[in-house]
Design an enzyme around this catalytic site. Sequence first.
Site, PDB file in Angstrom:
ATOM      1  N   HIS A  57       0.854  -1.182   0.000  1.00 54.44           N
ATOM      2  CA  HIS A  57       0.000   0.000   0.000  1.00 54.44           C
ATOM      3  C   HIS A  57       0.893   1.236   0.000  1.00 54.44           C
ATOM      4  O   HIS A  57       2.034   1.202   0.487  1.00 54.44           O
ATOM      5  CB  HIS A  57      -0.882   0.028   1.248  1.00 54.44           C
ATOM      6  N   GLU A  59       0.883   3.844   1.816  1.00 57.91           N
ATOM      7  CA  GLU A  59       1.321   4.253   3.155  1.00 57.91           C
ATOM      8  C   GLU A  59       2.492   3.409   3.642  1.00 57.91           C
ATOM      9  O   GLU A  59       3.441   3.920   4.235  1.00 57.91           O
ATOM     10  CB  GLU A  59       0.178   4.129   4.173  1.00 57.91           C
ATOM     11  N   CYS A  87      -6.475   1.723   5.713  1.00 59.14           N
ATOM     12  CA  CYS A  87      -7.025   0.452   6.169  1.00 59.14           C
ATOM     13  C   CYS A  87      -6.429   0.120   7.546  1.00 59.14           C
ATOM     14  O   CYS A  87      -5.574   0.853   8.059  1.00 59.14           O
ATOM     15  CB  CYS A  87      -6.694  -0.652   5.168  1.00 59.14           C
ATOM     16  N   CYS A  90      -2.498  -0.233   7.519  1.00 56.92           N
ATOM     17  CA  CYS A  90      -1.777   1.033   7.414  1.00 56.92           C
ATOM     18  C   CYS A  90      -1.953   1.887   8.668  1.00 56.92           C
ATOM     19  O   CYS A  90      -1.001   2.527   9.121  1.00 56.92           O
ATOM     20  CB  CYS A  90      -2.211   1.770   6.156  1.00 56.92           C
TER      21      CYS A  90
END
Length: 159
Positions: A57, A59, A87, A90
């Site tokens: 991801h 992040e 999410c 993260c």
Amino acid sequence: MVLTAAEDDRWMHEALRLARDALAKDEVPVGCVIVHEGRLVGRAHNQRETLRDPTAHAEMIAITQAAEALGSWRLGGCTLYVTLEPCAMCAGAMVLARIDRLVYGACDPKAGAVRSVFRFLDEPRLNHRVAATAGVLAEECGAVLTEFFRSKRGREEAD
């Protein structure tokens, strides 16, 4: 260092640029930047398809870059800007990295772990709190995601 709304907009525009880069690569268009004392120390877009990695991801990649840039896993004094509400993975990484502040654009009603589905950053049993600001350039952030998922649905219907 306290960041102003204009600075928040500036950094979110940079995250949006990265989200558009992801869109061009057929990745879910999420972009992220991390700022420390007015300096960019991490930036990424989603790369799950490219890297074939479910943890890639925006992040997560930006947090790794910021830790390298600052020479520490402790990212106190950092603000993380991301185009979509993080999410659970993260949000958890932000707590573990001791990030001071999160600024995000669009809410994620299916997997958001800050306000929408879970309130992970508000969990009183955790040893660190991340202040969160939601809705910065939300319409622009949401529009990039809408464009991506519309194009996906269009391709599925054509198949």
